[in-house]
Structures are given as structure tokens and as C-alpha cells.
Design a protein around this motif. Structure first.
Motif, PDB file in Angstrom:
ATOM      1  N   PHE A 115      30.561  42.943  31.681  1.00  0.00           N
ATOM      2  CA  PHE A 115      30.358  42.304  30.316  1.00  0.00           C
ATOM      3  C   PHE A 115      31.316  41.645  30.013  1.00  0.00           C
ATOM      4  O   PHE A 115      32.600  41.956  29.648  1.00  0.00           O
ATOM      5  N   ASP A 116      31.153  40.159  30.343  1.00  0.00           N
ATOM      6  CA  ASP A 116      32.000  39.547  29.682  1.00  0.00           C
ATOM      7  C   ASP A 116      33.817  39.526  29.997  1.00  0.00           C
ATOM      8  O   ASP A 116      34.354  39.708  29.583  1.00  0.00           O
ATOM      9  N   VAL A 117      33.083  39.479  31.058  1.00  0.00           N
ATOM     10  CA  VAL A 117      34.699  39.534  32.487  1.00  0.00           C
ATOM     11  C   VAL A 117      35.090  38.288  32.837  1.00  0.00           C
ATOM     12  O   VAL A 117      36.228  37.925  33.349  1.00  0.00           O
ATOM     13  N   VAL A 118      33.702  38.426  34.276  1.00  0.00           N
ATOM     14  CA  VAL A 118      33.952  37.018  35.152  1.00  0.00           C
ATOM     15  C   VAL A 118      35.046  35.893  34.639  1.00  0.00           C
ATOM     16  O   VAL A 118      35.489  35.193  35.020  1.00  0.00           O
ATOM     17  N   HIS A 119      34.127  35.659  33.341  1.00  0.00           N
ATOM     18  CA  HIS A 119      34.853  33.642  33.095  1.00  0.00           C
ATOM     19  C   HIS A 119      36.248  34.830  32.169  1.00  0.00           C
ATOM     20  O   HIS A 119      37.033  33.183  32.262  1.00  0.00           O
ATOM     21  N   ASP A 120      37.011  35.318  32.738  1.00  0.00           N
ATOM     22  CA  ASP A 120      37.737  35.949  32.005  1.00  0.00           C
ATOM     23  C   ASP A 120      38.899  35.958  33.000  1.00  0.00           C
ATOM     24  O   ASP A 120      40.630  35.543  32.513  1.00  0.00           O
ATOM     25  N   ALA A 121      38.837  35.687  33.632  1.00  0.00           N
ATOM     26  CA  ALA A 121      39.312  36.308  34.859  1.00  0.00           C
ATOM     27  C   ALA A 121      40.434  35.785  35.487  1.00  0.00           C
ATOM     28  O   ALA A 121      40.252  34.567  35.420  1.00  0.00           O
ATOM     29  N   VAL A 122      41.712  35.780  35.730  1.00  0.00           N
ATOM     30  CA  VAL A 122      42.726  34.832  36.552  1.00  0.00           C
ATOM     31  C   VAL A 122      42.121  34.318  37.873  1.00  0.00           C
ATOM     32  O   VAL A 122      42.991  33.229  38.231  1.00  0.00           O
ATOM     33  N   ASP A 123      41.490  35.400  38.418  1.00  0.00           N
ATOM     34  CA  ASP A 123      40.932  34.838  40.160  1.00  0.00           C
ATOM     35  C   ASP A 123      39.434  35.170  39.836  1.00  0.00           C
ATOM     36  O   ASP A 123      39.415  36.446  40.386  1.00  0.00           O
ATOM     37  N   PRO A 124      38.522  33.965  39.429  1.00  0.00           N
ATOM     38  CA  PRO A 124      37.263  34.750  39.202  1.00  0.00           C
ATOM     39  C   PRO A 124      36.307  35.188  40.492  1.00  0.00           C
ATOM     40  O   PRO A 124      35.472  35.921  40.994  1.00  0.00           O
ATOM     41  N   LEU A 125      36.797  34.030  41.604  1.00  0.00           N
ATOM     42  CA  LEU A 125      36.528  33.748  42.813  1.00  0.00           C
ATOM     43  C   LEU A 125      36.390  35.107  43.230  1.00  0.00           C
ATOM     44  O   LEU A 125      35.878  36.991  43.876  1.00  0.00           O
ATOM     45  N   GLY A 126      37.860  35.757  43.835  1.00  0.00           N
ATOM     46  CA  GLY A 126      38.928  37.053  43.839  1.00  0.00           C
ATOM     47  C   GLY A 126      37.802  37.978  42.722  1.00  0.00           C
ATOM     48  O   GLY A 126      37.461  39.545  43.970  1.00  0.00           O
ATOM     49  N   LEU A 127      37.388  38.085  42.000  1.00  0.00           N
ATOM     50  CA  LEU A 127      36.745  39.218  41.273  1.00  0.00           C
ATOM     51  C   LEU A 127      35.656  39.699  41.915  1.00  0.00           C
ATOM     52  O   LEU A 127      35.487  40.640  42.017  1.00  0.00           O
ATOM     53  N   LEU A 128      34.554  38.468  42.239  1.00  0.00           N
ATOM     54  CA  LEU A 128      33.404  38.899  42.577  1.00  0.00           C
ATOM     55  C   LEU A 128      33.558  39.461  44.267  1.00  0.00           C
ATOM     56  O   LEU A 128      33.188  39.858  44.211  1.00  0.00           O
ATOM     57  N   ARG A 129      34.302  38.412  44.960  1.00  0.00           N
ATOM     58  CA  ARG A 129      34.603  39.644  46.384  1.00  0.00           C
ATOM     59  C   ARG A 129      35.037  40.579  46.256  1.00  0.00           C
ATOM     60  O   ARG A 129      34.603  41.755  47.223  1.00  0.00           O
ATOM     61  N   ALA A 130      35.691  41.803  45.879  1.00  0.00           N
ATOM     62  CA  ALA A 130      36.017  42.920  45.250  1.00  0.00           C
ATOM     63  C   ALA A 130      35.230  43.297  44.744  1.00  0.00           C
ATOM     64  O   ALA A 130      34.490  43.957  45.171  1.00  0.00           O
ATOM     65  N   ILE A 131      33.989  43.155  43.602  1.00  0.00           N
ATOM     66  CA  ILE A 131      32.840  44.032  43.082  1.00  0.00           C
ATOM     67  C   ILE A 131      31.955  43.777  44.213  1.00  0.00           C
ATOM     68  O   ILE A 131      30.934  44.968  45.145  1.00  0.00           O
ATOM     69  N   ARG A 132      32.358  42.518  45.196  1.00  0.00           N
ATOM     70  CA  ARG A 132      30.808  42.715  46.448  1.00  0.00           C
ATOM     71  C   ARG A 132      31.324  43.211  47.390  1.00  0.00           C
ATOM     72  O   ARG A 132      30.450  44.393  47.627  1.00  0.00           O
ATOM     73  N   ASP A 133      32.738  43.771  47.559  1.00  0.00           N
ATOM     74  CA  ASP A 133      32.993  44.126  48.699  1.00  0.00           C
ATOM     75  C   ASP A 133      32.814  46.230  48.251  1.00  0.00           C
ATOM     76  O   ASP A 133      33.050  46.717  49.697  1.00  0.00           O
ATOM     77  N   ALA A 134      32.735  45.906  47.140  1.00  0.00           N
ATOM     78  CA  ALA A 134      32.722  47.884  46.531  1.00  0.00           C
ATOM     79  C   ALA A 134      31.511  48.031  46.474  1.00  0.00           C
ATOM     80  O   ALA A 134      31.173  49.066  46.148  1.00  0.00           O
TER      81      ALA A 134
END
Ligand SMILES: C[S@@+](CC[C@H](N)C(=O)[O-])C[C@H]1O[C@@H](n2cnc3c(N)ncnc32)[C@H](O)[C@@H]1O
Length: 222
Positions: A115-134
């Protein structure tokens, strides 16, 4: 992040708690029946960037069969989330852990939310990859992001002014401070999210239509 005044965290929590308490279960989940069915069936749920934990408390109350874990990089928010879950009587099914989710999630899940996290992230792509992998096969990722246009000239009016204010005070700053992407509050419109999600390996991104001036909801499939 640790240098921000505690009022920033308290203010964010008060702002978003209204959505989690009044809209998440009542308005948003009926728009995503596939995700809702997984919650009804008692899936494992993670909320990444959970802040003070309000979303999972609302979900645990509405879906008594789920077990859930919230992750956030900000330790004081995690402590507050644990207290809130205990007060709400759901601590047996909802736990919270301090973690930089970009490094990976320690378990797999049927439903993951941000909830309103990805645009804040240091590494948005890395965060999405981690979510996808989990995500377990067939799992769903519900991503709440900001309702904005990819044409800056269209982002006008009082809500855009408020959102740009948030951006400078928190969203962009918190990412740039760690050498990150610094997307900022209005830096992840739908086309940019679709591009990142594709790179992260998601096969489908559905924009869930809803009437909300602040946010857009997306349902992503692994
Ligand atoms: C705008 S706040 C939203 C908090 C919460 N989702 C809510 O609705 O109140 C963004 C949160 O994401 C967390 N966050 C950002 N990047 C993160 C990461 N890589 N791992 C874990 N938490 C992260 C921040 O610490 C912050 O609590």
C-alpha cells in the motif's frame, strides 16, 4: 529513514489507516474476486512495507482463516504494529518483522500486498522482483499506488499539490537519501508500473477500476 521525525510516521499511519479500516475490505477486495477467494480460503498473506500494520489487522478481522506477516524496514513501525495487533486480538495470526524486503522474503505467500510502498522504495524493481519470487504459483499481488498521470501537465489541482508535498517531504527524499531511484509520490503512473512489473517477471497487470482520487489499485499475477 531513521532521521525522519516520528510525526512523519504517525501522520502517514493516521492518513492510511482510514483506507485500511474503511475501504480495503468493504470496497477494494470485492473488486478483486480472485484475491478475495484466496483470503476466504485461508491463505498465507504478506503485507510488504506494512508500516504500523493496519491493513493486516483489517484483513485478519475480515478473514478469520488467514495467517499473515507484515514486513517493514522501519523498526519503530514494526513495534507499533505488534502492539496494535495485540490490542486488536489478532496477534496469534498476524506477526510483523523488520526487514528490507528487497533482499527477499523468507517465505512464500498466496497473497502479497503493498500500500503506497513501491514508489518510495530505494530499488523499486528489486522490490517487485522479491515480491514476485515470494508468490506461490497462482498467487496474487495487490499493489496500491498513486492515482496520477504520466503527463506531468495533467497532474494539477489541490490533490496533485498535496501529493507533490508528500513527495518532497517523504517519498522522494527517503529513496534518494539511500542513493535510490527517487520515483516520488507521482513517479509511478500506470505505464511505468507496467514496465517495472514486466521486468520483474509478472505475466499480468490488471488496473482495478475504482473511484478514488488518491490511489489506483493493480492486481498482478506471477
Ligand atoms: C508510505 S509508507 C506506507 C505504509 C503502509 N503500507 C500504510 O499503508 O500505512 C511506506 C512504507 O514502506 C516501507 N518500505 C519502503 N521500502 C521498503 C523495503 N524495501 N522493505 C520494507 N519496507 C519498505 C517504509 O518503511 C514505509 O513504512
Amino acid at each position: 529513514m531513521a532521521d525522519l521525525h516520528s510525526d512523519v510516521w504517525a501522520g502517514t499511519s493516521r492518513f492510511t489507516a482510514q483506507w485500511h479500516q474503511n475501504m480495503l475490505v468493504q470496497q477494494w477486495l470485492p473488486l478483486v474476486p480472485g484475491t478475495e477467494a484466496k483470503l476466504r480460503a485461508g491463505g498465507r498473506v504478506a503485507d510488504v512495507g506494512c508500516g504500523t500494520g493496519q491493513a493486516l489487522i483489517a484483513l485478519a478481522r475480515a478473514y478469520p482463516a488467514i495467517t499473515a506477516t507484515g514486513y517493514d524496514a522501519h523498526q519503530p513501525s514494526i513495534e507499533q504494529a505488534r502492539r496494535a495487533a495485540a490490542e486488536a486480538g489478532v496477534a496469534g495470526r498476524v506477526s510483523y518483522h523488520a526487514l528490507d524486503a528487497t533482499a527477499g522474503l523468507p517465505e512464500s505467500f498466496d497473497v502479497i500486498t503493498t500500500f503506497d510502498v513501491v514508489h518510495d522504495a530505494v530499488d523499486p524493481l528489486g522490490l517487485l522482483r522479491a515480491i514476485r519470487d515470494a508468490l506461490r504459483p497462482g498467487g496474487r499481488y495487490l499493489c496500491l499506488e498513486i492515482n496520477c498521470s504520466d503527463h506531468a501537465a495533467d497532474n494539477t489541482g489541490p490533490i496533485a499539490a498535496l501529493l507533490y508535498g508528500f513527495s518532497v517531504l517523504y517519498c522522494m527524499t527517503t529513496s534518494l537519501a539511500e542513493g535510490g531511484e527517487g520515483l516520488g509520490t507521482l513517479g509511478l503512473p500506470e505505464p511505468a508500473l507496467r514496465q517495472l512489473a514486466g521486468k520483474a517477471g509478472f505475466t499480468q497487470v490488471r488496473h482495478v477500476e475504482m473511484d478514488n482520487p488518491f490511489n489506483r489499485l493493480y492486481e498482478l499475477t506471477r
